[in-house]
Write an enzyme that holds these catalytic residues in place. Structure first.
Site, PDB file in Angstrom:
ATOM      1  N   LYS A  15       0.840  -1.210   0.000  1.00  7.81           N
ATOM      2  CA  LYS A  15       0.000   0.000   0.000  1.00  7.81           C
ATOM      3  C   LYS A  15       0.872   1.256   0.000  1.00  7.81           C
ATOM      4  O   LYS A  15       0.348   2.372   0.027  1.00  7.81           O
ATOM      5  CB  LYS A  15      -0.859   0.045   1.278  1.00  7.81           C
ATOM      6  N   LYS A  66      15.106  -6.283   4.396  1.00  8.76           N
ATOM      7  CA  LYS A  66      15.517  -5.218   5.319  1.00  8.76           C
ATOM      8  C   LYS A  66      16.947  -5.380   5.828  1.00  8.76           C
ATOM      9  O   LYS A  66      17.660  -4.402   6.020  1.00  8.76           O
ATOM     10  CB  LYS A  66      14.538  -5.127   6.499  1.00  8.76           C
ATOM     11  N   ASN A  87      14.365   0.019   6.708  1.00 10.53           N
ATOM     12  CA  ASN A  87      13.147   0.078   5.882  1.00 10.53           C
ATOM     13  C   ASN A  87      13.069   1.378   5.082  1.00 10.53           C
ATOM     14  O   ASN A  87      12.157   1.561   4.295  1.00 10.53           O
ATOM     15  CB  ASN A  87      11.869  -0.122   6.727  1.00 10.53           C
ATOM     16  N   ASP A 103       9.956   1.650  11.612  1.00 15.62           N
ATOM     17  CA  ASP A 103       8.881   0.779  12.117  1.00 15.62           C
ATOM     18  C   ASP A 103       8.575   1.049  13.589  1.00 15.62           C
ATOM     19  O   ASP A 103       7.411   1.062  14.005  1.00 15.62           O
ATOM     20  CB  ASP A 103       9.257  -0.701  11.953  1.00 15.62           C
ATOM     21  N   ALA A 131      10.229  -7.696  12.781  1.00 17.72           N
ATOM     22  CA  ALA A 131       9.335  -6.624  13.233  1.00 17.72           C
ATOM     23  C   ALA A 131       9.583  -6.314  14.712  1.00 17.72           C
ATOM     24  O   ALA A 131       9.666  -5.140  15.108  1.00 17.72           O
ATOM     25  CB  ALA A 131       7.880  -7.019  12.999  1.00 17.72           C
ATOM     26  N   THR A 153      10.341 -19.686  19.416  1.00 18.75           N
ATOM     27  CA  THR A 153      11.722 -20.134  19.631  1.00 18.75           C
ATOM     28  C   THR A 153      12.292 -19.260  20.741  1.00 18.75           C
ATOM     29  O   THR A 153      12.675 -18.104  20.511  1.00 18.75           O
ATOM     30  CB  THR A 153      12.546 -19.959  18.328  1.00 18.75           C
ATOM     31  N   TYR A 220      -2.754  -6.440   9.394  1.00 27.34           N
ATOM     32  CA  TYR A 220      -3.999  -5.695   9.141  1.00 27.34           C
ATOM     33  C   TYR A 220      -4.696  -6.308   7.936  1.00 27.34           C
ATOM     34  O   TYR A 220      -4.090  -7.035   7.151  1.00 27.34           O
ATOM     35  CB  TYR A 220      -3.696  -4.208   8.878  1.00 27.34           C
TER      36      TYR A 220
HETATM   37  P1  NDP Z   1       9.739 -12.672  10.653  1.00 27.45           P
HETATM   38  O1  NDP Z   1       9.603 -13.780   9.661  1.00 27.45           O
HETATM   39  O2  NDP Z   1      11.047 -11.999  10.814  1.00 27.45           O
HETATM   40  O3  NDP Z   1       9.344 -13.237  12.115  1.00 27.45           O
HETATM   41  C1  NDP Z   1       8.172 -13.984  12.295  1.00 27.45           C
HETATM   42  C2  NDP Z   1       7.906 -14.137  13.781  1.00 27.45           C
HETATM   43  O4  NDP Z   1       6.647 -14.781  13.938  1.00 27.45           O
HETATM   44  C3  NDP Z   1       8.921 -14.981  14.527  1.00 27.45           C
HETATM   45  O5  NDP Z   1       9.071 -14.481  15.825  1.00 27.45           O
HETATM   46  C4  NDP Z   1       8.252 -16.376  14.520  1.00 27.45           C
HETATM   47  O6  NDP Z   1       8.672 -17.187  15.590  1.00 27.45           O
HETATM   48  C5  NDP Z   1       6.818 -15.957  14.733  1.00 27.45           C
HETATM   49  N1  NDP Z   1       5.814 -16.939  14.290  1.00 27.45           N
HETATM   50  C6  NDP Z   1       5.533 -17.318  13.025  1.00 27.45           C
HETATM   51  N2  NDP Z   1       4.481 -18.186  13.024  1.00 27.45           N
HETATM   52  C7  NDP Z   1       4.116 -18.348  14.314  1.00 27.45           C
HETATM   53  C8  NDP Z   1       3.095 -19.119  14.967  1.00 27.45           C
HETATM   54  N3  NDP Z   1       2.266 -19.908  14.277  1.00 27.45           N
HETATM   55  N4  NDP Z   1       2.986 -19.021  16.307  1.00 27.45           N
HETATM   56  C9  NDP Z   1       3.818 -18.224  17.023  1.00 27.45           C
HETATM   57  N5  NDP Z   1       4.804 -17.500  16.459  1.00 27.45           N
HETATM   58  C10 NDP Z   1       4.952 -17.550  15.124  1.00 27.45           C
HETATM   59  O7  NDP Z   1       8.574 -11.648  10.287  1.00 27.45           O
HETATM   60  P2  NDP Z   1       8.510 -10.094  10.696  1.00 27.45           P
HETATM   61  O8  NDP Z   1       8.929  -9.996  12.108  1.00 27.45           O
HETATM   62  O9  NDP Z   1       9.221  -9.287   9.686  1.00 27.45           O
HETATM   63  O10 NDP Z   1       6.964  -9.760  10.525  1.00 27.45           O
HETATM   64  C11 NDP Z   1       6.009 -10.246  11.454  1.00 27.45           C
HETATM   65  C12 NDP Z   1       4.641  -9.682  11.143  1.00 27.45           C
HETATM   66  O11 NDP Z   1       4.587  -8.280  11.344  1.00 27.45           O
HETATM   67  C13 NDP Z   1       4.217  -9.918   9.693  1.00 27.45           C
HETATM   68  O12 NDP Z   1       2.886 -10.394   9.738  1.00 27.45           O
HETATM   69  C14 NDP Z   1       4.267  -8.551   9.050  1.00 27.45           C
HETATM   70  O13 NDP Z   1       3.301  -8.399   8.048  1.00 27.45           O
HETATM   71  C15 NDP Z   1       3.959  -7.638  10.252  1.00 27.45           C
HETATM   72  N6  NDP Z   1       4.537  -6.295  10.084  1.00 27.45           N
HETATM   73  C16 NDP Z   1       3.674  -5.225  10.043  1.00 27.45           C
HETATM   74  C17 NDP Z   1       4.165  -3.937   9.900  1.00 27.45           C
HETATM   75  C18 NDP Z   1       3.202  -2.782   9.841  1.00 27.45           C
HETATM   76  O14 NDP Z   1       3.616  -1.670   9.487  1.00 27.45           O
HETATM   77  N7  NDP Z   1       1.959  -2.958  10.234  1.00 27.45           N
HETATM   78  C19 NDP Z   1       5.610  -3.668   9.793  1.00 27.45           C
HETATM   79  C20 NDP Z   1       6.432  -4.860   9.889  1.00 27.45           C
HETATM   80  C21 NDP Z   1       5.894  -6.124  10.004  1.00 27.45           C
HETATM   81  P3  NDP Z   1       9.998 -18.131  15.456  1.00 27.45           P
HETATM   82  O15 NDP Z   1      11.170 -17.227  15.758  1.00 27.45           O
HETATM   83  O16 NDP Z   1       9.798 -19.172  16.482  1.00 27.45           O
HETATM   84  O17 NDP Z   1      10.006 -18.666  14.052  1.00 27.45           O
END
Ligand code: NDP
Length: 275
Positions: A15, A66, A87, A103, A131, A153, A220
């Site tokens: 977006k 990133k 970012n 962020d 994030a 983890t 969202y």
């Molecule tokens: P990453 O891939 O870097 O990290 C994903 C995280 O989610 C890890 O901590 C992972 O845990 C955890 N995870 C994934 N699946 C599960 C599950 N089923 N149950 C519990 N934990 C889970 O992604 P990002 O951190 O970059 O992004 C995360 C979210 O934030 C995304 O949905 C993204 O769209 C959103 N976001 C929104 C923004 C906004 O402006 N609104 C800005 C940035 C991100 P593990 O370490 O154990 O794998």
């Protein structure tokens, strides 16, 4: 005309062009803002090609680039350095490139805009991915009483907490079994996991959710995320999705590029009606 872009892979869903073109309209500035599918094999090449054009003044970078962007730039802001993620790239007047991460400011501004003061609160931050890394430092600057980072983890949560190295910020395993033993009443739960993207709920005890005053999900969409719907069902009335964070982080990027602070309320309203 100044040219900007957002790089990601995938990128079709972004977006950012809509948001920045609205900001430019407000500021009465003419600019172009493109969506560019970055090359997984050669992201540095994608960036260099874009910035070969002298009108290219800056860009946003989203998943999965990133961290690579943080390596490409010549200098990092403190928040980009902390999160090891960029970012926003800014072309400096001397031709060098600065990397920033907006962020964290985006999240904090959105929470404050929703009438929630973070100062003095007990925060539960779910997730320890990019994030969470991007927002932790800014969250801590708001002086909450404590931040507990809970991640599937556990080691990643502990490692992230250790980066701040203050007793009020700790890491733990994200599981109902572990968190049901917590003696803290969390005021605000912030979901930075990507669980909602696959319609999964983070593994939390219901009582811990229902006693929170605010539940935030960075994801969202048209509908509330499964996590926000679940919190609603458990009686939490203040649930907030990540659309406001998206707009606020974009506003901070726009400010870094142009020196103009956009009116985010108007753009958030427009976007809310579009999704
Ligand atoms: P990453 O891939 O870097 O990290 C994903 C995280 O989610 C890890 O901590 C992972 O845990 C955890 N995870 C994934 N699946 C599960 C599950 N089923 N149950 C519990 N934990 C889970 O992604 P990002 O951190 O970059 O992004 C995360 C979210 O934030 C995304 O949905 C993204 O769209 C959103 N976001 C929104 C923004 C906004 O402006 N609104 C800005 C940035 C991100 P593990 O370490 O154990 O794998």
């Amino acid at each position: 005309m100044d040219i900007y872009a957002v790089f990601g892979n995938p990128i079709a869903q972004s977006k950012s062009p809509d948001i920045h073109l609205q900001f430019a309209k407000q500021a009465k500035q003419q600019l172009e803002y493109a969506k560019i599918l970055g090359s997984i094999e050669d992201f540095a090449g994608s960036l260099s090609e874009f910035f070969d054009c002298p009108e290219a003044k800056g860009c946003n970078v989203t998943a999965p680039f990133k961290q690579e962007a943080a390596k490409w730039v010549d200098s990092l802001s403190p928040s980009a350095e902390f999160g090891d993620a960029v970012n926003t790239i800014i072309r400096n007047r001397d031709g060098t490139f600065a990397g920033d991460n907006t962020d964290g400011i985006g999240l904090v501004k959105d929470i404050l805009a929703n009438g929630v003061e973070i100062k003095g609160l007990n925060v539960l931050l779910l997730g320890a991915g990019g994030a969470a890394r991007g927002v932790l430092q800014q969250l801590a600057k708001q002086k909450p009483s404590s931040i507990l980072i809970a991640n599937r983890t556990a080691g990643r949560a502990v490692a992230l907490a250790n980066l701040l190295n203050v007793p009020s910020v700790q890491g733990i395993e994200l599981s109902a079994a572990v968190l049901s033993k917590s003696t803290i009443d969390f005021d605000i739960i912030i979901n930075s996991t990507s669980a909602s993207l696959s319609n999964k709920l983070p593994d939390l005890p219901d009582g811990l959710i229902s006693s929170a005053r605010v539940v935030y999900d960075m994801v969202y969409g048209k509908e509330l995320s499964p996590f926000l719907q679940h919190a609603n069902h458990l009686g939490v009335t203040k649930v907030i999705d990540g659309l406001g964070m998206l707009v606020e982080q974009a506003a901070e990027s726009f400010y870094l590029w142009t020196g103009v602070r956009p009116d985010t309320k108007e753009v958030l309203h427009m976007l809310r009606n579009q999704i």
